[in-house]
Structure formats: structure tokens, C-alpha cells
Design a protein around this motif. Structure first.
Motif, PDB file in Angstrom:
ATOM      1  N   LEU A 155       0.961  -1.180   0.229  1.00 48.50           N
ATOM      2  CA  LEU A 155      -0.019  -0.024   0.035  1.00 48.50           C
ATOM      3  C   LEU A 155       0.683   1.293  -0.043  1.00 48.50           C
ATOM      4  CD1 LEU A 155      -2.565  -0.893   2.772  1.00 48.50           C
ATOM      5  CD2 LEU A 155      -3.038  -1.212   0.255  1.00 48.50           C
ATOM      6  N   ARG A 156       2.109   1.107   0.714  1.00 48.53           N
ATOM      7  CA  ARG A 156       2.820   2.434   0.833  1.00 48.53           C
ATOM      8  C   ARG A 156       4.400   1.948   0.259  1.00 48.53           C
ATOM      9  NH1 ARG A 156      -0.556   2.216   6.329  1.00 48.53           N
ATOM     10  NH2 ARG A 156       0.231   0.027   6.023  1.00 48.53           N
ATOM     11  N   ALA A 157       4.862   3.080  -0.414  1.00 50.63           N
ATOM     12  CA  ALA A 157       6.270   3.000  -0.403  1.00 50.63           C
ATOM     13  C   ALA A 157       6.993   3.875   0.580  1.00 50.63           C
ATOM     14  CB  ALA A 157       6.633   4.011  -1.991  1.00 50.63           C
ATOM     15  N   GLU A 158       8.230   3.480   0.616  1.00 52.66           N
ATOM     16  CA  GLU A 158       9.165   4.008   1.750  1.00 52.66           C
ATOM     17  C   GLU A 158       9.218   5.570   1.420  1.00 52.66           C
ATOM     18  OE1 GLU A 158      12.273   1.014   3.456  1.00 52.66           O
ATOM     19  OE2 GLU A 158      12.915   2.610   1.877  1.00 52.66           O
ATOM     20  N   LYS A 159       9.479   6.369   2.588  1.00 51.61           N
ATOM     21  CA  LYS A 159       9.919   7.648   2.950  1.00 51.61           C
ATOM     22  C   LYS A 159      11.323   7.762   2.450  1.00 51.61           C
ATOM     23  CE  LYS A 159       6.796   8.495   6.582  1.00 51.61           C
ATOM     24  NZ  LYS A 159       5.376   8.838   5.951  1.00 51.61           N
ATOM     25  N   GLY A 160      11.851   8.913   1.773  1.00 48.62           N
ATOM     26  CA  GLY A 160      13.150   9.105   1.639  1.00 48.62           C
ATOM     27  C   GLY A 160      13.731   9.333   2.961  1.00 48.62           C
ATOM     28  N   GLU A 161      15.093   8.924   3.084  1.00 48.79           N
ATOM     29  CA  GLU A 161      15.903   9.154   4.243  1.00 48.79           C
ATOM     30  C   GLU A 161      16.118  10.626   4.594  1.00 48.79           C
ATOM     31  OE1 GLU A 161      19.313   6.294   6.021  1.00 48.79           O
ATOM     32  OE2 GLU A 161      19.845   7.537   4.065  1.00 48.79           O
TER      33      GLU A 161
ATOM     34  N   PHE B 181      23.146  20.365   6.319  1.00 50.30           N
ATOM     35  CA  PHE B 181      22.910  18.873   5.995  1.00 50.30           C
ATOM     36  C   PHE B 181      23.042  18.380   4.595  1.00 50.30           C
ATOM     37  CE2 PHE B 181      19.999  22.032   8.508  1.00 50.30           C
ATOM     38  CZ  PHE B 181      19.894  21.098   9.713  1.00 50.30           C
ATOM     39  N   MET B 182      22.972  16.882   4.770  1.00 58.99           N
ATOM     40  CA  MET B 182      22.915  16.379   3.345  1.00 58.99           C
ATOM     41  C   MET B 182      21.632  16.352   2.674  1.00 58.99           C
ATOM     42  SD  MET B 182      25.176  12.710   3.928  1.00 58.99           S
ATOM     43  CE  MET B 182      23.986  12.106   5.472  1.00 58.99           C
ATOM     44  N   GLY B 183      21.511  16.420   1.474  1.00 62.04           N
ATOM     45  CA  GLY B 183      20.130  16.464   0.712  1.00 62.04           C
ATOM     46  C   GLY B 183      19.396  15.260   1.145  1.00 62.04           C
ATOM     47  N   GLY B 184      17.896  15.485   1.533  1.00 63.92           N
ATOM     48  CA  GLY B 184      16.823  14.463   1.759  1.00 63.92           C
ATOM     49  C   GLY B 184      16.882  13.518   0.638  1.00 63.92           C
ATOM     50  N   GLY B 185      16.470  12.292   0.840  1.00 59.07           N
ATOM     51  CA  GLY B 185      16.206  11.582  -0.419  1.00 59.07           C
ATOM     52  C   GLY B 185      14.725  11.465  -0.771  1.00 59.07           C
ATOM     53  N   GLY B 186      14.440  11.433  -2.031  1.00 56.85           N
ATOM     54  CA  GLY B 186      13.004  11.109  -2.400  1.00 56.85           C
ATOM     55  C   GLY B 186      12.348  10.211  -2.109  1.00 56.85           C
ATOM     56  N   GLY B 187      11.121  10.334  -1.937  1.00 54.26           N
ATOM     57  CA  GLY B 187      10.198   9.100  -1.555  1.00 54.26           C
ATOM     58  C   GLY B 187      10.027   7.975  -2.712  1.00 54.26           C
ATOM     59  N   GLY B 188       9.807   6.710  -2.373  1.00 56.64           N
ATOM     60  CA  GLY B 188       9.491   6.042  -3.245  1.00 56.64           C
ATOM     61  C   GLY B 188       8.293   5.859  -4.078  1.00 56.64           C
ATOM     62  N   GLY B 189       7.990   5.253  -5.156  1.00 56.13           N
ATOM     63  CA  GLY B 189       6.637   5.304  -6.002  1.00 56.13           C
ATOM     64  C   GLY B 189       5.957   4.068  -5.577  1.00 56.13           C
TER      65      GLY B 189
END
Length: 371
Positions: free
Chosen positions: A223-229, A302-310
Motif C-alpha cells: 500500500l505504501r512506498a518508503e519515505k526518503g531518508e 545537512f545532506m540532501g534528503g532522499g526522495g520518496g519511493g513510488g
């Protein structure tokens, strides 16, 4: 006192450069360690890395030590940096999940000097510093130690190959840092693109049901993809769904929602709305990461945040893109040689892979360069 210039988002500072690399230490060791990237381009790494277990006064207990490219020795300088450790105000499954409550010491860094090293079987386990750290680093978050080598000879360092860093793996990496006691002559790129916070995984394959925009935080499933780190550590039970992980983009949800973009100085964009026949209100998208501009200072980056998965139900969804890392560079002058379009210094976030079907991941945010 050095002057700090911070650059954020997708950075292309065109430069030109020269050749040769040396690492000058007390025992005058020279490290020429070459890596081959996916494109076959020869790159070098100049740093050692370790995770911090605890800090007591001027003693630091470390683990996950990586001395493949450099080492921790008495008299050496190190960068102590808190990569993760921020808190959120709401940890329930709703649209306010994932927004920062207290930044704590996330992003803070400082330069320290090693006084002595305690080893077991030749591997460092504790570092004694010449003075206790200034910041109250919180080992319940992710703190890392990165070597800060002095490169060059007789006041000059001339690059011999592109320089990069280890990718952030949840414990260490994502930081390239060094100093030159004089002139840095650049002939090759300095790049930490895609080396920062990791993009979220796409959803598990299978569910073709109707859109459910209420899936803000939960487990990684079909149902859900992972959030970016991002700068917060989330438990597995909350690491997926539409809401961001502070600067990590939210994951897309059923049906075919796209992942939100990661963030740094500015906010990330929201993901694609989802399959119109299943998401008639266009609300399957992951939310973009929260901007951090009001928290950024010369000693907090900060490091750049990761993008969320689809969200994926036909096998064509994609993970989110990785964010950019951090470059900390100290020298008196930088000289450029060659033609002005041949070299870049960059900390770009990576875009997600594209395809013709299913939800796509969000792009990673750009990182930070400090001069």
C-alpha cells in the motif's frame, strides 16, 4: 578565521584543475586509492569514517570503522558531525506527521584534533581528543567521525583524479572533507552527488485497489512506498507513507502515487497524483520534504534528503533518488587550470528512474558545499 560559503540544491560550480595527489601525515604515507564509478571514471576517496557510540568528555567511543582510504592517528584532525537526530511533533498516522519539532543537534559539525587512539587488534575503538567537543552531540542519533586530511606538499595540492566520498549507508559516509595548507589547484571534479540521504524503496508489488490518501505513516508494504531518508531516524513501523521524514520525501501510496522530493534549503515537491481511475481526487502522492533554511548556519548543515519511493503494482515503479552529500573544503586559495567548462564541484541530488507505468520515485535534494 575561514570564511564559509554554503551552496545548496543542485550545484554546478564550473571550475578547471591540474594533477597529483598526496596525503602528508606524521609518517608521510601517501594514499592513492582509486575507485571506478558506474561510468568507469576513476575517482579517489581521501577520508576515513567511523560511527560514534558514546562521548564522555574528550573521549569518543567509535564503531563501524572504515580506514580503507585514510586512518585515524594521533595529531590528525577530524570532523565530528551529527547526521541524524532531529525530532518530530506528531508520530501518528496523519498529515502532520514528519514535520520537525526540535532540530536538536542534527547537522551540527565541528573540527577536532586527535590526542591519542586506543586500539584493539589494530582497530581503533576510542579516540581521545585535544579538548571536549563544543556541541552537545546526542549519540541516540547518528553521529560520525570523518578524517580531515591535510593534502599536498610545500603548500600546494594538485588534483590527480576526481575526488568523491563514501555513500551514506545509514551510519557513515556522505561527507568529503580536507584541507590544503596553501594553494589548491583543481583539475578534476569534486563530487558528492547522490552520496547523501538515501531514496525510499518503491512499494511492494501487488495491490491494485482504490486510492487511500489516509496512509501517511506506516510499514513498508504493497500500500505504501518508503519515505526518503532524512535527519530523523524512523522506526520500521513508520518509515513509509505519504508524509515526509522531515527533509526526506514522502512515499507514494496506492494506487500508483509518486514519491515526494527530498529537501534541504528549500522544500521538496510533491509526487505524481496516482492512477486517475483509482485516484479520482489526485491524492495518492507523497508529500515533499520540509525546508531547513531557518536551521542552516555556518556550523550546521545537512545532506540532501532522499526522495520518496513510488507505489508499484505492475513492476514498473521506482525508488526515490538519493540526496547529495556534503563537501567541507579549507584552503587559502583555489586556482583553476584548463578550460572553464571541464570541471565542476557538485553535491547534486539524484533523480529517480522513469518508466511508462506505475508510481515513480521523487528526486533527491541537493547537498551542501562549504568553502
Amino acid at each position: 578565521m575561514p570564511v564559509f560559503f554554503c551552496f545548496f540544491a543542485n550545484i554546478h560550480l564550473t571550475q578547471f584543475l591540474n594533477f597529483t595527489m598526496m596525503r602528508l601525515k606524521i609518517n608521510i604515507l601517501i594514499f592513492l586509492v582509486f575507485l571506478f564509478s558506474g561510468s568507469g571514471k576513476c575517482q579517489i576517496i581521501v577520508n576515513a569514517y567511523a560511527s560514534v557510540v558514546s562521548i564522555s568528555g574528550n573521549w569518543i567511543q567509535i564503531t563501524n570503522v572504515d580506514e580503507q582510504f585514510d586512518s585515524f592517528d594521533p595529531g590528525d584532525k577530524i570532523v565530528l558531525i551529527q547526521s541524524q537526530g532531529a525530532g518530530i511533533s506528531d508520530s501518528s498516522n496523519n498529515q502532520t506527521f514528519g514535520f520537525v519539532d526540535s532540530i536538536h543537534n542534527a547537522g551540527h559539525y565541528e573540527l577536532c584534533i586527535i590526542d591519542s587512539v586506543f586500539e584493539i587488534s589494530g582497530l581503533p575503538v576510542s579516540l581521545k581528543l585535544q579538548g571536549a567537543p563544543h556541541w552537545n552531540f546526542n549519540p541516540s542519533g547518528i553521529i560520525q567521525v570523518v578524517s580531515f586530511p591535510s593534502l599536498g606538499f610545500n603548500g600546494t595540492y594538485i588534483t590527480s583524479a576526481p575526488i568523491t566520498c563514501k555513500s551514506f549507508n545509514g551510519n557513515t559516509g556522505g561527507v568529503l572533507c580536507f584541507e590544503v595548507q596553501g594553494n589548491l589547484i583543481l583539475q578534476h571534479e569534486l563530487t558528492v552527488s547522490g552520496k547523501g540521504f538515501r531514496g525510499g524503496l518503491k512499494s511492494l508489488l501487488g495491490n491494485m485497489g482504490n486510492c487511500d490518501p489516509s496512509l501517511y505513516a506506516g510499514i513498508h508494504d504493497d500500500l505504501r512506498a518508503e519515505k526518503g531518508e532524512g535527519i530523523i531516524q524512523l522506526p520500521v513501523s513508520l518509515n513509509s507513507g505519504r508524509s515526509p521524514a522531515i527533509n526526506g520525501g514522502g512515499g507514494g501510496v496506492i494506487n500508483n502515487g509518486g514519491g515526494g522530493g527530498g529537501s534541504n534549503y528549500t522544500a521538496g515537491g510533491r509526487g505524481g497524483p496516482g492512477y486517475i481511475h483509482k485516484c479520482p481526487n489526485n491524492d495518492g502522492f507523497g508529500l515533499g520534504g520540509q525546508d531547513l533554511q531557518w536551521n542552516i548556519t555556518p556550523d550546521r548543515v545537512f545532506m540532501g534528503g532522499g526522495g520518496g519511493g513510488g507505489h508499484d503494482n505492475n513492476g514498473f515503479g521506482t525508488k526515490g533518488g538519493n540526496g547529495g552529500g556534503i563537501i567541507i573544503l579549507k584552503c587559502d586559495t583555489i586556482f583553476n587550470q584548463g578550460n572553464c567548462i571541464s570541471v565542476v564541484r557538485q553535491a547534486n541530488g539524484y533523480g529517480a528512474a522513469s518508466d511508462s507505468d506505475d508510481g515513480k520515485g521523487g528526486g533527491g535534494a541537493g547537498g551542501t558545499i562549504i568553502l
